[in-house]
Each structure stands twice: as structure tokens, then as C-alpha cells.
Scaffold this motif. Structure first.
Motif, short mmCIF file in Angstrom:
data_model
loop_
_atom_site.label_atom_id
_atom_site.label_comp_id
_atom_site.label_asym_id
_atom_site.label_seq_id
_atom_site.Cartn_x
_atom_site.Cartn_y
_atom_site.Cartn_z
N GLY A 24 0.81 -1.21 0.00
CA GLY A 24 0.00 0.00 0.00
C GLY A 24 0.84 1.26 0.00
O GLY A 24 0.54 2.23 -0.71
N GLY A 25 1.91 1.25 0.78
CA GLY A 25 2.80 2.41 0.81
C GLY A 25 3.48 2.63 -0.52
O GLY A 25 3.70 3.78 -0.94
N SER A 26 3.81 1.54 -1.22
CA SER A 26 4.45 1.65 -2.52
C SER A 26 3.52 2.29 -3.54
O SER A 26 3.92 3.16 -4.32
CB SER A 26 4.88 0.26 -3.00
N ALA A 27 2.24 1.88 -3.55
CA ALA A 27 1.27 2.47 -4.47
C ALA A 27 1.08 3.96 -4.17
O ALA A 27 1.04 4.79 -5.09
CB ALA A 27 -0.07 1.73 -4.35
N SER A 28 0.97 4.30 -2.91
CA SER A 28 0.82 5.70 -2.52
C SER A 28 2.01 6.53 -2.98
O SER A 28 1.87 7.66 -3.46
CB SER A 28 0.68 5.80 -0.99
N ASN A 29 3.19 5.96 -2.85
CA ASN A 29 4.43 6.65 -3.24
C ASN A 29 4.40 7.05 -4.71
O ASN A 29 4.73 8.19 -5.08
CB ASN A 29 5.62 5.75 -2.96
N GLN A 30 3.99 6.14 -5.58
CA GLN A 30 4.02 6.43 -7.02
C GLN A 30 2.92 7.39 -7.44
O GLN A 30 3.13 8.23 -8.32
CB GLN A 30 3.93 5.12 -7.81
N VAL A 31 1.76 7.30 -6.81
CA VAL A 31 0.70 8.28 -7.11
C VAL A 31 1.16 9.68 -6.67
O VAL A 31 0.94 10.67 -7.38
CB VAL A 31 -0.61 7.89 -6.40
N GLY A 32 1.80 9.75 -5.52
CA GLY A 32 2.32 11.03 -5.06
C GLY A 32 3.40 11.58 -5.97
O GLY A 32 3.45 12.79 -6.25
N ALA A 33 4.27 10.70 -6.48
CA ALA A 33 5.32 11.14 -7.40
C ALA A 33 4.72 11.70 -8.68
O ALA A 33 5.21 12.70 -9.23
CB ALA A 33 6.25 9.98 -7.72
#
Length: 299
Positions: A24-33
Motif C-alpha cells: 500500500g505504501g508503494s502504491a501511494s508513493n508512485q501516485v504522489g510522485a
């Protein structure tokens, strides 16, 4: 008082929770990027990174209230290491994203946790996996006169920083309770970036929309992943953390395509597949032994 959770003693349920937090944190990271990339034309990668650092501190510090004066020398070591890693990792990655796109930059960055996984193992196939990942980089970037070598170098710099981040964050989680170490590192990082932001935004005046995008990037790409990573690293070994991070390039490719319109060419997909295949071999071969009854042995 309950004993703190450690990767070596985590139950199957706790480990599953750590894996879910990591994904979940990985998905959030890429959307934020992707959100931050939309602000590049106005405030550049430096401006986005500056806002990201300030936003992280603004969220974590009031919630955690780290006791800086109570930190010992042994605790300050990894905290200051995180300060340097936060800055290098984020700036080099976003500069790479600006030059070669989100998916390629994140795939190169992913070599960092893959390296942690490979170095943490002693199997003969490790060399073959490392060579496969290296071949993937060559195929994906297709070196030639038109290759953005600086963009590739920035992506590899982010990879080295991410490898250091995994090891340092685990050390911080072992030496400080909760999110205190991460919050302390975010505060010091924000203080370092504050004068940089002041000068940068005088030269590159931000718009409200650019600031909103950068703040969104800070929350989704810093606060959420840092919390998720800390939870995960207390429940899964560093090597497993590195191998499971293979989902990051996939999220990046999807975010780049859906949110930035960055489609990948065939050779780029092939190179990414080789890197992910290398990770898959390491991950499967490095899993704990499995009992016939379904339980796992080891950590």
C-alpha cells in the motif's frame, strides 16, 4: 507491556500486515510522485522536493513530538543518516523522473532494494540474478548517442540511496519507539531544506496549484510510505522487504501511464521484466522454508 514486534519473531499475521503495509505504501508513493511531476513545469524538481520535506515534517512532528534532547549518540547516528538519505534519494529520483519518466526512474531506483536482497543472500544463483538485473538495465535504457545518461545516473543514485534507507530505517526502528526516529529525521531534513526553499521560490515563484500538488506529493510519497515502511520493517526481514519492493516499478508504470501519459516502449517493458524476473527468483528462492502442514520456518 507487550514486547516490541521484531522481524525475527513476528507471527504470520503480523508479517502479512507488514507485507500489506509495504504494498500500500508503494502504491501511494508512485501516485504522489505523479502528482509532484505535474508541478515540475512551475517549481521544478527542487521545489517539489523542498515542499515534500517541509510537508513531511509538518505532519509527522506534531503527531509524534520527537524528543530530540533525549536522543543518545547511538540514536542520532542513524537519524542523521536518514536526513542525508531523504535528501539524496528524493532529489535524485525526481530529477531522474523529470528527465527519463516516472517508470524508468523508479525501475532504476528499485535496483537499490534488489541489491539489499542479493547482498543478504549466499546462494549461487545470486550472481546470475545480479547479471539478469544488469542486463535489464541495459535493455531498458538502450545505451546510445540519444540516451539520457544523466537521467540514468540520477536513477542509479536514487537506487543507492534507497538501499541505505532500508538499512537505516530498520536501525532507527530498532533504536527508537514508534515513529520518533522518522519524525526526528524529517524535522532535521526540513530545517536543512528551509533556506533552500526560501531561495528557490524567490527565483521560481510557485502557483497555488503547484503548491497543492507538491503538498499532495509530500503526504502520499513521504508520510504514508515512511509510516508503512517502518511498520513493514518491524514485521519482515530487510531482505524480504527488498524483494517485495518489486511492485514499485509496476505502480510507477501505471501511474506514469494513467496520470502523466508516459507510455513505455517495447524495449523498456522488456528491460523492466528482466529486472522484475531477477527479483522474483531472489524472492521465491529466499522465502523461509515451508512445512508440509503449511507453516513457515525461520524469519
Amino acid at each position: 507491556m507487550a514486547a516490541p514486534i521484531a522481524a525475527a519473531t513476528a507471527s504470520s499475521r503480523q508479517r502479512a500486515g507488514g507485507i500489506a503495509a509495504l504494498v500500500g505504501g508503494s502504491a501511494s508513493n508512485q501516485v504522489g510522485a505523479a502528482a509532484g511531476a505535474h508541478a515540475f513545469p512551475v517549481i521544478g524538481a527542487v521545489g517539489v522536493v523542498a515542499i515534500r520535506q517541509l510537508t513531511t515534517a509538518a505532519v509527522l512532528v506534531p503527531l509524534v513530538r520527537p524528543r530530540l534532547r533525549a536522543l543518545t549518540r547511538a540514536q542520532w547516528g542513524p537519524v542523521l543518516g536518514l536526513v542525508a538519505v531523504f535528501s539524496v534519494m528524493n532529489l535524485s529520483l525526481y530529477l531522474a523522473v523529470d528527465r527519463i519518466g516516472l517508470a524508468l526512474a523508479v525501475t532504476l531506483e528499485f535496483l537499490g532494494p534488489l541489491t539489499v536482497a542479493l547482498l543478504g543472500s549466499r546462494r549461487r544463483m545470486d550472481l546470475a540474478c545480479a547479471l539478469l538485473a544488469a542486463a535489464g538495465v541495459v535493455v531498458m535504457t538502450r545505451p546510445g548517442p540519444t540516451t539520457d545518461l544523466l537521467g540514468v545516473a540520477l536513477g542509479l543514485t536514487a537506487a543507492a540511496a534507497w538501499a541505505c534507507y532500508i538499512l537505516l530505517n530498520r536501525s532507527v526502528g530498532q533504536r527508537l519507539p514508534g515513529l520518533e526516529g522518522t519524525a526526528a529525521a524529517s524535522l532535521v531534513t526540513a530545517l536543512v531544506w528551509l533556506p533552500v526553499a526560501a531561495v528557490w521560490f524567490v527565483l521560481h515563484p510557485p502557483t497555488p496549484s503547484a503548491l497543492l500538488l507538491a503538498v499532495t506529493c509530500g503526504v502520499l510519497s513521504s508520510v504514508v510510505p515512511y509510516v508503512a515502511d517502518l511498520v513493514a520493517l518491524r514485521r519482515v526481514p530487510a531482505q524480504l522487504f527488498g524483494t517485495l519492493s518489486s511492485v514499485s516499478p509496476v505502480w510507477a508504470a501505471l501511474a506514469g501511464w494513467l496520470l502523466l501519459g508516459q507510455a513505455l516502449e517495447v524495449h523498456e517493458w522488456l528491460g523492466m521484466a528482466l529486472i522484475l524476473a531477477s527479483n522474483s527468483v531472489v524472492s521465491v528462492a529466499g522465502r523461509p522454508g515451508v512445512r508440509r502442514g503449511g507453516g513457515t520456518i525461520g524469519a
